[in-house]
Design an enzyme around this catalytic site. Structure first.
Site, short mmCIF file in Angstrom:
data_model
loop_
_atom_site.label_atom_id
_atom_site.label_comp_id
_atom_site.label_asym_id
_atom_site.label_seq_id
_atom_site.Cartn_x
_atom_site.Cartn_y
_atom_site.Cartn_z
N TYR A 109 -0.25 20.64 -3.41
CA TYR A 109 -1.32 20.16 -2.53
C TYR A 109 -1.88 21.30 -1.69
O TYR A 109 -3.09 21.48 -1.59
CB TYR A 109 -0.79 19.03 -1.64
CG TYR A 109 -1.63 18.75 -0.44
CD1 TYR A 109 -2.85 18.09 -0.58
CD2 TYR A 109 -1.23 19.14 0.83
CE1 TYR A 109 -3.63 17.83 0.52
CE2 TYR A 109 -2.01 18.88 1.93
CZ TYR A 109 -3.22 18.22 1.78
OH TYR A 109 -3.99 17.97 2.87
N GLN A 117 -5.77 23.20 -1.82
CA GLN A 117 -6.61 22.89 -0.67
C GLN A 117 -8.03 23.42 -0.83
O GLN A 117 -8.99 22.71 -0.60
CB GLN A 117 -6.01 23.45 0.61
CG GLN A 117 -5.13 22.50 1.33
CD GLN A 117 -5.91 21.34 1.88
OE1 GLN A 117 -6.65 21.46 2.84
NE2 GLN A 117 -5.77 20.18 1.27
#
Length: 167
Positions: free
Chosen positions: A157, A161
């Site tokens: 994750y 970004q």
């Protein structure tokens, strides 16, 4: 605490469909299995991974260009000095993500205090335009703990970004 960050993180973790191959080979080599390996001392065996998110005062988009590069350098220095292993680090214009592996004797507030405490005066001295805001960082931050499986998800994750941030 800006709850929009927390909501964004939760939703992204549930709906983000990325694979490990999304990380560059350099990132995979640098990280190795640091997020999965137990850390051993003479009295403990632990796996403590903290995911931090914090923002500049008033969520100003000041973490760009040379400021971003210098902040990244400062964070790496602080972590190396304290034997904290950076698993993932992403600096966005208006927030910072850090996934770090630490020993169990280190409380999360000391990590954030060390990084914010060093980076704020250094950055404000080196980049005078940062003096226009009352302080570089807000007092608040988000922190969560992560185990083996969720650390990998958080690492992906954070690395993704830049590709998914539309703000």
């Amino acid at each position: 605490m800006d709850y929009t960050i927390l909501i964004y993180i939760i939703l992204t973790l549930y709906f983000l469909d990325v694979t490990t191959s999304g990380a560059t080979p350099a990132i995979r080599n640098r990280l190795g299995n640091a997020h999965q390996d137990n850390r051993k001392t003479s009295h403990t065996v632990s796996l403590i991974n903290y995911h931090f998110v914090w923002i500049p005062k008033r969520r100003k988009k000041v973490l760009v260009g040379d400021v971003e590069k210098r902040l990244r350098q400062i964070i790496w220095e602080v972590c190396q000095e304290n034997d904290w292993i950076i698993i993932a680090l992403e600096i966005m214009p208006d927030h910072v993500h850090l996934l770090v592996n630490v020993l169990p004797t280190i409380p999360p507030h000391k990590i954030v205090k060390a990084i914010k405490g060093r980076s704020s005066p250094y950055l404000r001295q080196e980049f005078p335009h940062l003096m226009k805001i009352p302080s570089l960082w807000t007092h608040s931050y988000f922190v969560s703990t992560a185990g083996n499986v969720s650390s990998e998800t958080i690492r992906r994750y954070i690395e993704e970004q830049r590709h998914h941030d539309t703000t």
